[in-house]
Write a protein that holds these residues in place. Structure first.
Motif, PDB file in Angstrom:
ATOM      1  N   ILE A 123       0.845  -1.210   0.000  1.00  0.00           N
ATOM      2  CA  ILE A 123       0.000   0.000   0.000  1.00  0.00           C
ATOM      3  C   ILE A 123       0.873   1.249   0.000  1.00  0.00           C
ATOM      4  CG2 ILE A 123      -1.542   1.365   1.472  1.00  0.00           C
ATOM      5  CD1 ILE A 123      -2.896  -1.303   2.272  1.00  0.00           C
ATOM      6  N   VAL A 124       1.893   1.251   0.833  1.00  0.00           N
ATOM      7  CA  VAL A 124       2.775   2.418   0.925  1.00  0.00           C
ATOM      8  C   VAL A 124       3.565   2.598  -0.367  1.00  0.00           C
ATOM      9  CG1 VAL A 124       4.813   3.328   2.108  1.00  0.00           C
ATOM     10  CG2 VAL A 124       2.904   2.387   3.438  1.00  0.00           C
ATOM     11  N   LEU A 125       4.099   1.516  -0.905  1.00  0.00           N
ATOM     12  CA  LEU A 125       4.891   1.618  -2.138  1.00  0.00           C
ATOM     13  C   LEU A 125       4.049   2.153  -3.290  1.00  0.00           C
ATOM     14  CD1 LEU A 125       6.940  -1.703  -1.981  1.00  0.00           C
ATOM     15  CD2 LEU A 125       7.747   0.616  -1.474  1.00  0.00           C
ATOM     16  N   ARG A 126       2.808   1.686  -3.381  1.00  0.00           N
ATOM     17  CA  ARG A 126       1.952   2.171  -4.464  1.00  0.00           C
ATOM     18  C   ARG A 126       1.528   3.611  -4.232  1.00  0.00           C
ATOM     19  NH1 ARG A 126      -2.038  -2.153  -6.644  1.00  0.00           N
ATOM     20  NH2 ARG A 126      -0.851  -4.049  -6.240  1.00  0.00           N
ATOM     21  N   GLY A 127       1.275   3.961  -2.983  1.00  0.00           N
ATOM     22  CA  GLY A 127       0.905   5.342  -2.690  1.00  0.00           C
ATOM     23  C   GLY A 127       2.039   6.282  -3.073  1.00  0.00           C
ATOM     24  N   LEU A 128       3.263   5.833  -2.867  1.00  0.00           N
ATOM     25  CA  LEU A 128       4.435   6.647  -3.200  1.00  0.00           C
ATOM     26  C   LEU A 128       4.765   6.595  -4.693  1.00  0.00           C
ATOM     27  CD1 LEU A 128       6.736   5.505  -0.260  1.00  0.00           C
ATOM     28  CD2 LEU A 128       5.838   7.820  -0.559  1.00  0.00           C
ATOM     29  N   GLY A 129       4.252   5.603  -5.383  1.00  0.00           N
ATOM     30  CA  GLY A 129       4.604   5.443  -6.797  1.00  0.00           C
ATOM     31  C   GLY A 129       6.002   4.898  -7.015  1.00  0.00           C
ATOM     32  N   VAL A 130       6.524   4.159  -6.034  1.00  0.00           N
ATOM     33  CA  VAL A 130       7.885   3.634  -6.104  1.00  0.00           C
ATOM     34  C   VAL A 130       7.955   2.423  -7.039  1.00  0.00           C
ATOM     35  CG1 VAL A 130       9.539   2.292  -4.738  1.00  0.00           C
ATOM     36  CG2 VAL A 130       8.676   4.484  -3.885  1.00  0.00           C
ATOM     37  N   GLN A 131       9.009   2.354  -7.846  1.00  0.00           N
ATOM     38  CA  GLN A 131       9.193   1.193  -8.720  1.00  0.00           C
ATOM     39  C   GLN A 131      10.521   0.473  -8.510  1.00  0.00           C
ATOM     40  OE1 GLN A 131       8.022   1.727 -12.826  1.00  0.00           O
ATOM     41  NE2 GLN A 131       6.425   3.183 -12.273  1.00  0.00           N
ATOM     42  N   THR A 132      11.461   1.105  -7.799  1.00  0.00           N
ATOM     43  CA  THR A 132      12.746   0.451  -7.507  1.00  0.00           C
ATOM     44  C   THR A 132      12.961   0.415  -5.999  1.00  0.00           C
ATOM     45  OG1 THR A 132      13.737   1.248  -9.574  1.00  0.00           O
ATOM     46  CG2 THR A 132      15.246   0.559  -7.829  1.00  0.00           C
ATOM     47  N   LEU A 133      13.331  -0.744  -5.488  1.00  0.00           N
ATOM     48  CA  LEU A 133      13.610  -0.906  -4.064  1.00  0.00           C
ATOM     49  C   LEU A 133      15.096  -1.194  -3.880  1.00  0.00           C
ATOM     50  CD1 LEU A 133      10.688  -3.320  -3.068  1.00  0.00           C
ATOM     51  CD2 LEU A 133      10.661  -0.835  -3.307  1.00  0.00           C
ATOM     52  N   VAL A 134      15.715  -0.510  -2.938  1.00  0.00           N
ATOM     53  CA  VAL A 134      17.104  -0.775  -2.576  1.00  0.00           C
ATOM     54  C   VAL A 134      17.101  -1.367  -1.172  1.00  0.00           C
ATOM     55  CG1 VAL A 134      19.357   0.242  -2.116  1.00  0.00           C
ATOM     56  CG2 VAL A 134      17.956   1.104  -4.018  1.00  0.00           C
ATOM     57  N   LEU A 135      17.549  -2.607  -1.045  1.00  0.00           N
ATOM     58  CA  LEU A 135      17.459  -3.325   0.221  1.00  0.00           C
ATOM     59  C   LEU A 135      18.776  -3.290   0.990  1.00  0.00           C
ATOM     60  CD1 LEU A 135      15.591  -6.605  -0.868  1.00  0.00           C
ATOM     61  CD2 LEU A 135      14.620  -4.391  -0.254  1.00  0.00           C
ATOM     62  N   ILE A 136      18.675  -3.026   2.287  1.00  0.00           N
ATOM     63  CA  ILE A 136      19.812  -3.156   3.199  1.00  0.00           C
ATOM     64  C   ILE A 136      19.307  -3.817   4.478  1.00  0.00           C
ATOM     65  CG2 ILE A 136      20.940  -1.105   2.248  1.00  0.00           C
ATOM     66  CD1 ILE A 136      20.141   0.433   4.762  1.00  0.00           C
ATOM     67  N   GLY A 137      20.242  -4.337   5.276  1.00  0.00           N
ATOM     68  CA  GLY A 137      19.857  -4.911   6.574  1.00  0.00           C
ATOM     69  C   GLY A 137      20.137  -6.391   6.642  1.00  0.00           C
ATOM     70  N   GLY A 138      19.193  -7.145   7.230  1.00  0.00           N
ATOM     71  CA  GLY A 138      19.482  -8.563   7.424  1.00  0.00           C
ATOM     72  C   GLY A 138      18.218  -9.378   7.625  1.00  0.00           C
ATOM     73  N   LEU A 139      18.411 -10.668   7.652  1.00  0.00           N
ATOM     74  CA  LEU A 139      19.548 -11.419   7.198  1.00  0.00           C
ATOM     75  C   LEU A 139      19.524 -11.505   5.685  1.00  0.00           C
ATOM     76  CD1 LEU A 139      19.606 -14.383   9.750  1.00  0.00           C
ATOM     77  CD2 LEU A 139      20.708 -12.164   9.889  1.00  0.00           C
ATOM     78  N   THR A 140      20.732 -11.431   5.110  1.00  0.00           N
ATOM     79  CA  THR A 140      20.824 -11.527   3.656  1.00  0.00           C
ATOM     80  C   THR A 140      20.048 -12.718   3.118  1.00  0.00           C
ATOM     81  OG1 THR A 140      23.129 -10.861   4.007  1.00  0.00           O
ATOM     82  CG2 THR A 140      22.483 -11.391   1.759  1.00  0.00           C
ATOM     83  N   ASP A 141      20.179 -13.856   3.811  1.00  0.00           N
ATOM     84  CA  ASP A 141      19.615 -15.100   3.282  1.00  0.00           C
ATOM     85  C   ASP A 141      18.197 -15.377   3.763  1.00  0.00           C
ATOM     86  OD1 ASP A 141      21.327 -15.265   5.619  1.00  0.00           O
ATOM     87  OD2 ASP A 141      20.908 -17.398   5.698  1.00  0.00           O
ATOM     88  N   VAL A 142      17.634 -14.497   4.539  1.00  0.00           N
ATOM     89  CA  VAL A 142      16.277 -14.756   5.012  1.00  0.00           C
ATOM     90  C   VAL A 142      15.405 -13.548   4.655  1.00  0.00           C
ATOM     91  CG1 VAL A 142      14.880 -15.581   6.940  1.00  0.00           C
ATOM     92  CG2 VAL A 142      17.309 -16.173   6.845  1.00  0.00           C
ATOM     93  N   CYS A 143      15.302 -12.571   5.529  1.00  0.00           N
ATOM     94  CA  CYS A 143      14.370 -11.468   5.281  1.00  0.00           C
ATOM     95  C   CYS A 143      14.736 -10.670   4.032  1.00  0.00           C
ATOM     96  CB  CYS A 143      14.291 -10.559   6.499  1.00  0.00           C
ATOM     97  SG  CYS A 143      13.572 -11.436   7.917  1.00  0.00           S
ATOM     98  N   VAL A 144      16.016 -10.458   3.792  1.00  0.00           N
ATOM     99  CA  VAL A 144      16.401  -9.692   2.605  1.00  0.00           C
ATOM    100  C   VAL A 144      16.111 -10.500   1.332  1.00  0.00           C
ATOM    101  CG1 VAL A 144      18.359  -8.691   1.349  1.00  0.00           C
ATOM    102  CG2 VAL A 144      18.103  -8.288   3.815  1.00  0.00           C
ATOM    103  N   HIS A 145      16.550 -11.737   1.316  1.00  0.00           N
ATOM    104  CA  HIS A 145      16.366 -12.564   0.122  1.00  0.00           C
ATOM    105  C   HIS A 145      14.867 -12.751  -0.190  1.00  0.00           C
ATOM    106  CE1 HIS A 145      17.623 -16.573  -2.066  1.00  0.00           C
ATOM    107  NE2 HIS A 145      16.929 -15.769  -2.831  1.00  0.00           N
ATOM    108  N   TYR A 146      14.059 -13.062   0.818  1.00  0.00           N
ATOM    109  CA  TYR A 146      12.646 -13.340   0.524  1.00  0.00           C
ATOM    110  C   TYR A 146      11.855 -12.071   0.232  1.00  0.00           C
ATOM    111  CZ  TYR A 146      14.110 -17.970   1.945  1.00  0.00           C
ATOM    112  OH  TYR A 146      14.791 -19.161   2.029  1.00  0.00           O
ATOM    113  N   THR A 147      12.278 -10.938   0.795  1.00  0.00           N
ATOM    114  CA  THR A 147      11.645  -9.678   0.397  1.00  0.00           C
ATOM    115  C   THR A 147      12.018  -9.343  -1.045  1.00  0.00           C
ATOM    116  OG1 THR A 147      11.660  -8.874   2.683  1.00  0.00           O
ATOM    117  CG2 THR A 147      11.479  -7.209   0.945  1.00  0.00           C
ATOM    118  N   PHE A 148      13.266  -9.599  -1.404  1.00  0.00           N
ATOM    119  CA  PHE A 148      13.714  -9.381  -2.787  1.00  0.00           C
ATOM    120  C   PHE A 148      12.879 -10.240  -3.736  1.00  0.00           C
ATOM    121  CE2 PHE A 148      17.405  -8.039  -5.488  1.00  0.00           C
ATOM    122  CZ  PHE A 148      17.034  -8.685  -6.651  1.00  0.00           C
TER     123      PHE A 148
END
Lengths: 213, 213, 213, 213
Positions: free
Chosen positions: D124-149
């Protein structure tokens, strides 16, 4: 803290075993590690064992329209055009197709994304069946299998992957993804032999429970 | 504060115009208000106008497996068994089917629930097309049309409903649902004449924009 | 074919009973039918009865950021700006808030859309609790209650609505939506008295079942 | 066929940088590779650069209720109880929190699952903002970051991951997941330096576009 092989009702999920699995990457659009013949043989054993105990089977097929309208971002990376409707290689593997006479326990679901949960009726079917454990086979280990596993895990399903019946885009990615799935659920990695025995030990009647949620 | 008829790219959404629409409730499983002939004629005009301007068209078809596994709670209320695969009445209305030669702008989507967004690839197709306005026709006004409208509204789509091209389970429920949709988006209620003119005024080239999100 | 009041484990869902319910439409942003005092009294009785039998309670609160980024299309129709974070009227009704000491069975969920299922953790909580029947109270009957009902219905939940504990944007829309919900599940319409008695008849221990899906 | 760094409007997504990142696995519940100090410094640089160009920032925080009702299957594998509400380590890292005065471009979203898309208002927030590119940082690379990606990728977003600003459950799993993300979108792997420069080159006015979809 190894999890049991099956928790409550189980289904076998055949992920994208399509004719392109035996084609070279230039034709199929996606590179794959070797060993497809052995994986297909294992899949045939697993499907037969599931049928023997009336375990529901869902056959996924990735298909994209020739116009490309439903590819999303799938061509932004390592994969070329793949699984195009009508193209050679897109059909299901001939020995791994649903039995049309078993419409209450064999299902064919076309998908447009890697995860079987996105843009499909998968969850409707699983809930209608009352399934709580998913056993994944097929490919690619590191793409459709891994992301279907992660989605199922995050929806509270118990999930298992048959490590000698899934193939990756490379051996290294295959191994890394099996490790990632085992990280999520201890005991997720299983072998064809184990699962065939597990299916055989199930009472068919229990699998044919009343349809409700 | 009447909203414009179309905001950016538009698609025509044909909701469950199946052969059962002309069958008595005892056979079809669901009661419907009269007037199906007029609604079909209006739908034919709208589909022709959409084609004339290259407006994408999505034809929904509600289908349930004979085993009943995918009915969910749909038999807990006023509706009997309906839209069963292979049963008379489940096929799309013969004059309202996608043109297979137009795979980039005519789509056939089978659904198991009322809302076209649940358990389908609808949103994948809409995003692939870049559509932002949906024009709904078909039935039932108070069930599949209303809940598809509400879901589209809550996903930020601009939504319109052609009031003389949708039919309800009764006239009162039809009217109540049109009122509910107008409550959500002012100017949602449109007529066949208005929309046919609106489609005619569109430049086909603009509808055939590059496929991306 | 009236459905039973509760099927398996039940939860009480309090939909958007916020302080604005007692404010005039010009201030609150949304018109509502009269009778809020009686509905609040009924809600207090229902919450007390739920607590008495350890029935889980979910308190929804609609909140929008002052920037408007999360309104979606909610301002395209009959509703003005409403439920803005920090504005008078957005807080939960003072007597209808979760007990912070009961974090295993009382929940506060903020939502940005009408349906409680969209953009929230609602389904995660319901599955964690093992709930299969939802009893809805609050408002508006024809918006947040109706669309939450429809979404729950389409996700296989048994759903009931307490007709003297929900209020609509008008009496006519309230009545039409109660009728629509009864169409979906026969016996969906219940009264405060019935449900209070139903909750009282439940054994608290059964509601505190092991947390799993 | 390396993809550009940003396609249209971009947002910075800070995934679960919580105080537990600096705690030993026995206390935090989850093992992590070393290097947290450097990653936090990089995250601080990226957040400052995003703020300098009015790039929206979403701060995710994984939180679970003490009752365990919302853990789903997260305790079936390698992870112990983690991110419990009120426990030490669950709070956001003190220098990496949203600015409450910037409610139109800095957001705090609590999540119960690995993927930021599941059970949250993220989309909802991403669409409200009109965002089309996400830059991910944080953790874990292999869990929350990977599955959000993976979820973002499958929803048509352009996604990038800052490889020196994400940390995994082990170095091997971190590397394998970076490789998997690069497989999905060529050029997904970026460095802090590159992205800081990329943010600096953006015109702030372009980021503050009108709120709509």
């Amino acid at each position: 803290m190894q999890q049991p092989m099956f928790v409550n009702k189980v289904a076998l999920i055949v992920v994208d075993i399509q004719q392109g699995a035996a084609m070279p990457a230039e034709l199929m659009g996606i590179a794959q590690m070797g060993g497809v013949e052995e994986r297909v043989q294992n899949a045939e054993r697993l499907v037969a064992a599931a049928r023997g105990s009336a375990v529901p089977i869902i056959f996924f097929q990735e298909v994209h329209r020739p116009s490309g309208v439903d590819f999303g971002r799938e061509l932004d990376g390592a994969e070329g055009r793949h699984c195009v409707d009508g193209a050679p290689g897109t059909d299901l593997w001939p020995t791994l197709v649903p039995d049309p006479a078993a419409d209450d326990r064999e299902f064919h679901i076309v998908k447009r994304r890697y995860s079987g949960f996105i843009g499909t009726e998968f969850e409707i079917v699983l809930r209608g069946l009352g399934v709580q454990t998913l056993v994944l086979i097929g490919g690619l280990t590191d793409v459709c299998v891994h992301y279907t596993f992660a989605d199922a895990h995050q929806r509270n399903f118990h999930v298992r992957v048959v490590q000698d019946c899934v193939g990756g885009s490379s051996t290294a990615r295959h191994e890394a993804s099996l490790d990632a799935m085992e990280y999520l659920q201890a005991g997720a990695r299983r072998t064809t032999d184990e699962v065939v025995q597990g299916f055989a030990a199930l009472a068919p009647a229990a699998q044919l429970a009343a349809v409700d949620a």
